[in-house]
Design an enzyme around this catalytic site. Structure first.
Site, mmCIF file in Angstrom:
data_model
loop_
_atom_site.group_PDB
_atom_site.id
_atom_site.type_symbol
_atom_site.label_atom_id
_atom_site.label_comp_id
_atom_site.label_asym_id
_atom_site.label_seq_id
_atom_site.Cartn_x
_atom_site.Cartn_y
_atom_site.Cartn_z
ATOM 1 N N SER A 276 20.568 -18.807 -36.621
ATOM 2 C CA SER A 276 20.892 -18.962 -35.230
ATOM 3 C C SER A 276 20.844 -20.269 -34.893
ATOM 4 C CB SER A 276 19.996 -18.139 -34.372
ATOM 5 O OG SER A 276 18.485 -18.619 -34.864
ATOM 6 N N ASP B 104 10.261 -21.128 -26.672
ATOM 7 C CA ASP B 104 11.489 -21.132 -27.879
ATOM 8 C C ASP B 104 11.456 -22.701 -27.927
ATOM 9 O OD1 ASP B 104 13.356 -21.427 -29.607
ATOM 10 O OD2 ASP B 104 14.673 -20.362 -28.547
ATOM 11 N N HIS C 222 15.221 -23.275 -31.058
ATOM 12 C CA HIS C 222 16.496 -23.282 -30.618
ATOM 13 C C HIS C 222 16.711 -24.668 -29.780
ATOM 14 C CE1 HIS C 222 16.167 -19.492 -32.063
ATOM 15 N NE2 HIS C 222 17.154 -19.575 -32.757
#
Length: 403
Positions: A132, A378, A381
């Site tokens: 990702s 997070d 990312h």
């Protein structure tokens, strides 16, 4: 069954990866004001190729705050954007993280020009292969190119793990292939891949590689999925293996898989056609103590980068990097065109570039997490626009000057 249709790209990816209802996106305004951004940053002009650029270490430099030139697109105007990276949409108020550019010490990066890049990629197939974070970079590149491609000239296709973006006017496809471990594993499903006990078939790669074989350019990454402690390594046949290695260290199991990857490339890659890039590990910022904060802090609430050029955090693992670097060098020694792009050190300074809590949470945080946002932040990312745009700016320089 193969699916093909005209598209709104952000909706398509979100519906496929998260099984939620799509949202309708407005058609692009081809005359976006961001077309003028190509000429704003006074970087090196590609019309007069500077021989010194080939001798310049693009990865040795510093972050420079440049609100006049960056970002090169707006989050809310990129129809490719997905909710994983839409930090402003999900409540992030500060925007300074969008305005930093990378400045090499001994030269200037060439100005990013989407039309120039597309002309260089005309008639080619490019595939981002990885996890990702690699998808993060892929979405960034599509946002950077958006104003250079009329909406009517875009097509999407979906084939299992393969997502294809195609521009008919340039006869180019820029694809993403979900494969977080490089080799086969029980994490290969592009939708249902969040498994607690990971099983890696370190000698098996063919079912994935068949989708890459005809590519003109391959951009690989693989790192975050190797960090799980609950990992079983299978050697030999997945169904009938006699040897199961449950106590293989992180760097060693990574090395085993990377060897399978390099062995396949050595046997099957077209040395006269295919250009390879390997993006080094994307650092995470889970430990605020790395930059002098308390033990229970991380990227949450950070709004400034780390400007110490010597900083090296715990989210950047040298043993893993050495494995990848050695593999790339072996490929070069065997006559394969490959470029290792060390994004680790420059990205390690961008503690404030992550979504933190400002993204769609496909599993809503519980009360304990809500009381302590660091627990569901997070820090892996990256917000877009943001750090992956710089990775693509570097990729742009390599494509136009090094191959």
């Amino acid at each position: 069954m193969e699916k093909q249709q005209k598209w709104t790209f952000g909706t398509w990816i979100q519906s496929k990866f998260h099984s939620v209802l799509g949202i309708s996106l407005m058609a692009l305004l081809f005359g976006s004001v961001f077309l003028s951004r190509d000429a704003t940053y006074k970087g090196q002009d590609l019309k007069t190729k500077n021989k010194s650029l080939a001798r310049c270490d693009l990865l040795s430099g510093k972050w420079v705050y440049d609100p006049k030139s960056f970002p090169l697109y707006r989050e809310d105007e990129c129809s490719f954007m997905i909710d994983d990276y839409s930090c402003q949409k999900y409540g992030r108020k500060d925007s300074k993280y969008q305005h930093w550019r990378w400045q090499p010490h001994d030269c200037d990066l060439p100005r990013f020009n989407g039309t120039t890049l597309l002309e260089n990629l005309r008639g080619k197939r490019i595939i981002f292969v990885g996890d990702s974070v690699n998808k993060n970079q892929w979405i960034s590149l599509l946002c950077l190119l958006e104003t250079s491609i009329p909406p009517s000239e875009r097509l999407k296709q979906w084939h299992g793990s393969l997502m294809t973006f195609r521009s008919s006017v340039y006869d180019v496809s820029i694809d993403f292939y979900w494969e977080p471990m490089l080799v086969e594993s029980n994490c290969d499903d592009p939708i249902d891949h969040h498994v607690m006990e990971r099983v890696i078939k370190v000698q098996r790669i063919e079912s994935h590689a068949i989708h890459w074989k005809d590519a003109d350019m391959l951009i690989f990454n693989s790192f975050m999925w190797w960090l799980s402690p609950n990992t079983t390594v299978l050697w030999g046949s997945y169904e009938d293996s006699l040897d199961i290695y449950k106590e293989v260290g992180r760097a060693r199991r990574y090395e085993m898989a990377v060897k399978t990857w390099t062995d396949w490339l050595n046997l099957h890659i077209n040395r006269t056609k295919t250009e390879l890039f390997f993006m080094s590990l994307s650092p995470y910022h889970q430990e605020g103590k790395d930059w002098g904060k308390g033990a229970d802090t991380n990227c949450y609430n950070e709004t400034e980068p780390i400007l110490d050029e010597g900083f090296w955090g715990s989210g950047s693992e040298r043993p893993m990097m050495e494995v990848a670097e050695n593999a790339v060098q072996q490929l070069k020694n065997n006559g394969i065109k490959v470029q290792y792009v060390n994004i680790t050190e420059l990205s390690d300074k961008r503690r404030e570039g992550h979504p933190s809590i400002y993204r769609k949470h496909w599993k809503p945080p519980n009360q304990e997490e809500l009381a302590n946002p660091t627990r569901y932040s997070d820090c892996v990312h990256w917000c877009l626009p943001g750090v992956p745009d710089v990775w693509n700016h570097l990729l742009y320089a390599y494509i136009l000057h090094y191959f």
